[in-house]
Design a protein around this motif. Structure first.
Motif, PDB file in Angstrom:
ATOM      1  N   ILE A  47       0.402  -0.882   0.125  1.00 52.58           N
ATOM      2  CA  ILE A  47      -0.006   0.034   0.074  1.00 52.58           C
ATOM      3  C   ILE A  47       1.273   0.954   0.135  1.00 52.58           C
ATOM      4  O   ILE A  47       2.021   1.458   0.244  1.00 52.58           O
ATOM      5  CB  ILE A  47      -1.139  -0.069   1.346  1.00 52.58           C
ATOM      6  CG1 ILE A  47      -2.185   1.179   0.912  1.00 52.58           C
ATOM      7  CG2 ILE A  47      -0.645   0.313   2.637  1.00 52.58           C
ATOM      8  CD1 ILE A  47      -3.519   0.909   1.662  1.00 52.58           C
ATOM      9  N   MET A  48       0.075   2.439  -0.549  1.00 50.98           N
ATOM     10  CA  MET A  48       1.147   3.717  -0.740  1.00 50.98           C
ATOM     11  C   MET A  48       0.305   4.700  -0.641  1.00 50.98           C
ATOM     12  O   MET A  48      -0.978   4.538  -1.601  1.00 50.98           O
ATOM     13  CB  MET A  48       2.053   3.559  -2.541  1.00 50.98           C
ATOM     14  CG  MET A  48       2.747   5.195  -2.474  1.00 50.98           C
ATOM     15  SD  MET A  48       3.205   5.252  -4.246  1.00 50.98           S
ATOM     16  CE  MET A  48       4.662   4.319  -3.963  1.00 50.98           C
ATOM     17  N   THR A  49      -0.197   6.016  -0.295  1.00 53.37           N
ATOM     18  CA  THR A  49      -0.433   7.155   0.010  1.00 53.37           C
ATOM     19  C   THR A  49      -0.157   7.744  -0.847  1.00 53.37           C
ATOM     20  O   THR A  49       0.731   7.842  -0.609  1.00 53.37           O
ATOM     21  CB  THR A  49      -0.853   7.709   1.496  1.00 53.37           C
ATOM     22  OG1 THR A  49      -1.312   8.356   1.281  1.00 53.37           O
ATOM     23  CG2 THR A  49       0.615   7.589   2.263  1.00 53.37           C
ATOM     24  N   ILE A  50      -1.602   8.101  -1.696  1.00 52.21           N
ATOM     25  CA  ILE A  50      -0.771   8.935  -2.707  1.00 52.21           C
ATOM     26  C   ILE A  50      -0.897  10.324  -2.514  1.00 52.21           C
ATOM     27  O   ILE A  50      -1.130  11.175  -3.402  1.00 52.21           O
ATOM     28  CB  ILE A  50      -1.251   8.704  -4.407  1.00 52.21           C
ATOM     29  CG1 ILE A  50      -2.617   8.829  -4.072  1.00 52.21           C
ATOM     30  CG2 ILE A  50      -0.548   7.348  -4.521  1.00 52.21           C
ATOM     31  CD1 ILE A  50      -2.966   8.455  -5.884  1.00 52.21           C
ATOM     32  N   ASP A  51      -1.440  10.907  -0.877  1.00 50.34           N
ATOM     33  CA  ASP A  51      -1.725  12.320  -1.064  1.00 50.34           C
ATOM     34  C   ASP A  51      -1.165  12.434   1.125  1.00 50.34           C
ATOM     35  O   ASP A  51      -0.146  12.779   1.306  1.00 50.34           O
ATOM     36  CB  ASP A  51      -2.953  12.915  -0.813  1.00 50.34           C
ATOM     37  CG  ASP A  51      -3.808  12.331  -0.528  1.00 50.34           C
ATOM     38  OD1 ASP A  51      -4.189  11.188   0.211  1.00 50.34           O
ATOM     39  OD2 ASP A  51      -5.368  12.429  -0.864  1.00 50.34           O
ATOM     40  N   ASN A  52      -1.832  12.255   1.431  1.00 52.40           N
ATOM     41  CA  ASN A  52      -2.337  12.698   3.223  1.00 52.40           C
ATOM     42  C   ASN A  52      -1.456  11.187   4.048  1.00 52.40           C
ATOM     43  O   ASN A  52      -0.950  10.048   2.929  1.00 52.40           O
ATOM     44  CB  ASN A  52      -3.180  12.407   3.617  1.00 52.40           C
ATOM     45  CG  ASN A  52      -3.872  14.035   2.742  1.00 52.40           C
ATOM     46  OD1 ASN A  52      -3.316  14.489   2.660  1.00 52.40           O
ATOM     47  ND2 ASN A  52      -5.298  13.520   3.096  1.00 52.40           N
ATOM     48  N   ASP A  53      -0.802  11.416   5.120  1.00 55.90           N
ATOM     49  CA  ASP A  53      -0.394  10.442   5.998  1.00 55.90           C
ATOM     50  C   ASP A  53      -1.683   9.489   6.496  1.00 55.90           C
ATOM     51  O   ASP A  53      -2.647   8.946   6.616  1.00 55.90           O
ATOM     52  CB  ASP A  53       0.337  10.957   7.507  1.00 55.90           C
ATOM     53  CG  ASP A  53       1.003  12.101   7.199  1.00 55.90           C
ATOM     54  OD1 ASP A  53       2.168  11.724   5.682  1.00 55.90           O
ATOM     55  OD2 ASP A  53       2.445  12.055   8.187  1.00 55.90           O
TER      56      ASP A  53
END
Length: 223
Positions: free
Chosen positions: A73-79
């Motif tokens: 998984i990888m966030t593409i905006d916030n923490d």
């Protein structure tokens, strides 16, 4: 068994943002960018791997378990904060990939847009990388790995516009579009470039098949 990503001998496929399959879940929405095989059913767990983006619109959520699968998984905006099986929280920053056991009890904290890859660990391995192309940048003019087993590259345009050239073919990818490349069928060089004034953000997933396990057999002893 040999697996191919597309019908016939086509080495790549472009999926436009409007063609992406969207579904709802209790915490938001999911957009399925790629699944292999193409007619696989997520609920039946009969897929080799799946790449998707999702919106998490609630502060706290619990992930659906996928026994026998690995997840990135990888966030593409916030923490995004995650915990697995009641363990210590791990906080992910934007574009930071995190690999974990899909069968673990995973809880999240934070409202984000994220990028996901779910892989059947018996058949494939994967990795996710995020990158930003500045104006005029060219990304690895390279040759495919013609004749290889399963070796797929899924390129998601997260922001900006990407230009793909393969032989005489040119495709432009806007935000939300997806380019899938089957390296086992790519027999000539291709290039990716940013020809716009604005930066282009990409999330690149690379999937490779796991070779079958070879069991060594001892020769029988002579009497």
């Amino acid at each position: 068994m040999e697996m191919r990503a597309f019908p016939g001998d086509r080495p790549y496929r472009v999926t436009r943002k409007g063609e992406v399959k969207k579904t709802s879940w209790p915490g938001g929405t999911t957009s399925q960018l790629f699944i292999l095989p193409g007619d696989a059913d997520l609920g039946k767990r009969d897929f080799t791997f799946r790449v998707s983006t999702a919106s998490v619109d609630v502060e706290r959520s619990t992930f659906t378990p996928f026994e026998g699968f690995d997840r990135i998984i990888m966030t593409i905006d916030n923490d995004l904060a995650l915990s697995h099986d009641g363990g210590e929280e791990v906080t992910l920053k934007k574009f930071e990939p995190h690999l974990f056991d899909g069968g673990a009890e995973t809880r999240s904290r934070g409202k984000v847009r994220d990028f996901n890859c779910i892989m059947d660990r018996k058949t494939c391995r994967g990795e996710i990388t995020a990158m930003t192309l500045a104006r005029g940048s060219v990304l690895y003019p390279r040759k495919g790995n013609y004749g290889a087993g399963l070796e797929l590259e899924i390129i998601y345009c997260a922001a900006g516009r990407l230009t793909f050239r393969y032989g005489e073919t040119e495709e432009r990818l806007d935000q939300g579009d997806v380019l899938a490349i089957d390296h086992g069928l790519m027999d000539s060089r291709y290039r990716l470039s940013n020809e716009q004034d604005q930066p282009c953000d990409l999330v690149v997933t690379l999937i490779r098949s796991v070779p079958p396990v070879q069991v060594a057999r001892q020769a029988p002893h002579e009497p």
